[in-house]
Design a protein around this motif. Structure first.
Motif, PDB file in Angstrom:
ATOM      1  N   VAL A   6       1.443  -1.347   0.415  1.00  0.00           N
ATOM      2  CA  VAL A   6      -0.311   0.017   0.196  1.00  0.00           C
ATOM      3  C   VAL A   6       0.986   1.220   0.073  1.00  0.00           C
ATOM      4  O   VAL A   6       1.942   1.093   0.253  1.00  0.00           O
ATOM      5  CB  VAL A   6      -1.183   0.216   1.208  1.00  0.00           C
ATOM      6  N   ALA A   7       0.160   2.280  -0.291  1.00  0.00           N
ATOM      7  CA  ALA A   7       1.057   3.457   0.127  1.00  0.00           C
ATOM      8  C   ALA A   7       1.321   3.891   0.775  1.00  0.00           C
ATOM      9  O   ALA A   7       0.766   3.707   1.288  1.00  0.00           O
ATOM     10  CB  ALA A   7       0.276   4.800  -1.450  1.00  0.00           C
ATOM     11  N   VAL A   8       2.497   4.857   1.174  1.00  0.00           N
ATOM     12  CA  VAL A   8       2.999   4.941   2.707  1.00  0.00           C
ATOM     13  C   VAL A   8       2.194   6.371   3.414  1.00  0.00           C
ATOM     14  O   VAL A   8       1.716   6.300   4.092  1.00  0.00           O
ATOM     15  CB  VAL A   8       4.453   6.213   2.464  1.00  0.00           C
ATOM     16  N   THR A   9       1.126   7.448   2.209  1.00  0.00           N
ATOM     17  CA  THR A   9       0.348   8.234   2.729  1.00  0.00           C
ATOM     18  C   THR A   9      -0.556   7.482   2.880  1.00  0.00           C
ATOM     19  O   THR A   9      -0.941   8.099   4.244  1.00  0.00           O
ATOM     20  CB  THR A   9      -0.364   8.578   1.051  1.00  0.00           C
ATOM     21  N   LEU A  10      -1.276   6.063   2.474  1.00  0.00           N
ATOM     22  CA  LEU A  10      -2.591   5.821   3.360  1.00  0.00           C
ATOM     23  C   LEU A  10      -1.950   5.361   4.437  1.00  0.00           C
ATOM     24  O   LEU A  10      -3.064   4.831   5.258  1.00  0.00           O
ATOM     25  CB  LEU A  10      -2.736   4.529   2.031  1.00  0.00           C
TER      26      LEU A  10
END
Length: 284
Positions: free
Chosen positions: A34-38
């Motif tokens: 998953v994306a770090v921002t998520l």
């Protein structure tokens, strides 16, 4: 979490499991795909704690098919223990399921042996179970303004959530609707979506943290004493108390670890020395 970012709970469990294993958020997010921002949004929304069940035990909840088997077993006048054996479940599980989801009736019908008839419908029990399992549930502090006011007033007095929970039980022993656990108070302060309390009240906590810290990770050692020797490592002559001169130390801590007394016991003679520790009780 809703919307286009509603990733599978399996992915969230993978992310939080990697965090608990010692990985930082970036590494855990990459490992979970998953994306770090998520991932950081999950951390922020959960107040630093996972918002999913990390265990996720398979088969923990009864299925509709199992509830139908329970209904058939009750119709055949089988005991809870026998029904549990058929399903591979504990008898207490069957008992709780029936008591929780049995249909109410104004009239009490009895069998020929005098025992009451238990009216249980699998479809109705399934609907009730699904209703209870829906998330998110409204927070108790968000639903009861009187309880919320009492908790907020005590937080402003710098009371800890543990003290607040105990005081409510003591002040209202016969009114459980005015009780609340310390974990509910923490979640209302930290977890987004359960913020029944004002977020700025988190500053009234003694820690003053805006985000909760996770508990000890599995790879983190329990002992923080450097070069500590475990009892299992003592030599044989000390273990059998044959040779004098081997001492064993321990620590007796007072309330909230504010005071302590050190103990030294000679293994052979059982001679005991008590150590006064007025300036702390660190290893040194």
């Amino acid at each position: 979490l809703g919307g286009p970012r509603a990733f599978s709970r399996v992915v969230q469990r993978e992310f939080w499991s990697r965090v608990r294993s010692g990985a930082d958020y970036e590494t855990a997010a990459a490992g979970a795909g998953v994306a770090v921002t998520l991932a950081r949004r999950w951390v922020r929304d959960g107040g630093g704690m996972p918002m999913v069940d990390l265990q996720a035990p398979k088969g923990r909840y009864l299925s509709l098919a199992e509830r139908e088997e329970i209904m058939v077993g009750l119709a055949e006048n089988l005991s809870y223990r026998e029904i549990g054996r058929r399903l591979g479940r504990e008898a207490s599980t069957i008992s709780r399921e029936v008591e929780r989801n049995k249909a109410s009736s104004r009239h009490r019908h009895n069998r020929t042996d005098g025992r009451p008839i238990t009216r249980y419908r699998a479809s109705l029990a399934q609907v009730k179970a699904e209703e209870r399992a829906r998330r998110p549930k409204p927070a108790k502090l968000a639903m009861d303004h009187r309880l919320r006011w009492r908790v907020q007033a005590r937080l402003r007095l710098r009371w800890s959530p543990e003290q607040i929970a105990r005081s409510l039980r003591r002040d209202f022993p016969n009114r459980p609707e005015l009780w609340v656990s310390h974990e509910t108070i923490y979640q209302s302060l930290y977890v987004q979506g359960r913020g029944a309390l004002r977020r700025e009240l988190a500053r009234c906590l003694r820690t003053g943290r805006a985000v909760r810290r996770p508990q000890r990770r599995p790879d983190q050692p329990r002992s923080k004493i450097p070069a500590m020797l475990n009892v299992s490592e003592r030599p044989a002559e000390a273990d059998d108390r044959a040779v004098p001169g081997h001492w064993e130390g321990d620590l007796i801590c007072g309330t909230q670890n504010k005071s302590a007394i050190g103990t030294l016991v000679e293994r052979s003679t059982r001679y005991v020395m008590l150590l006064h520790l007025p300036h702390g009780h660190t290893a040194e």
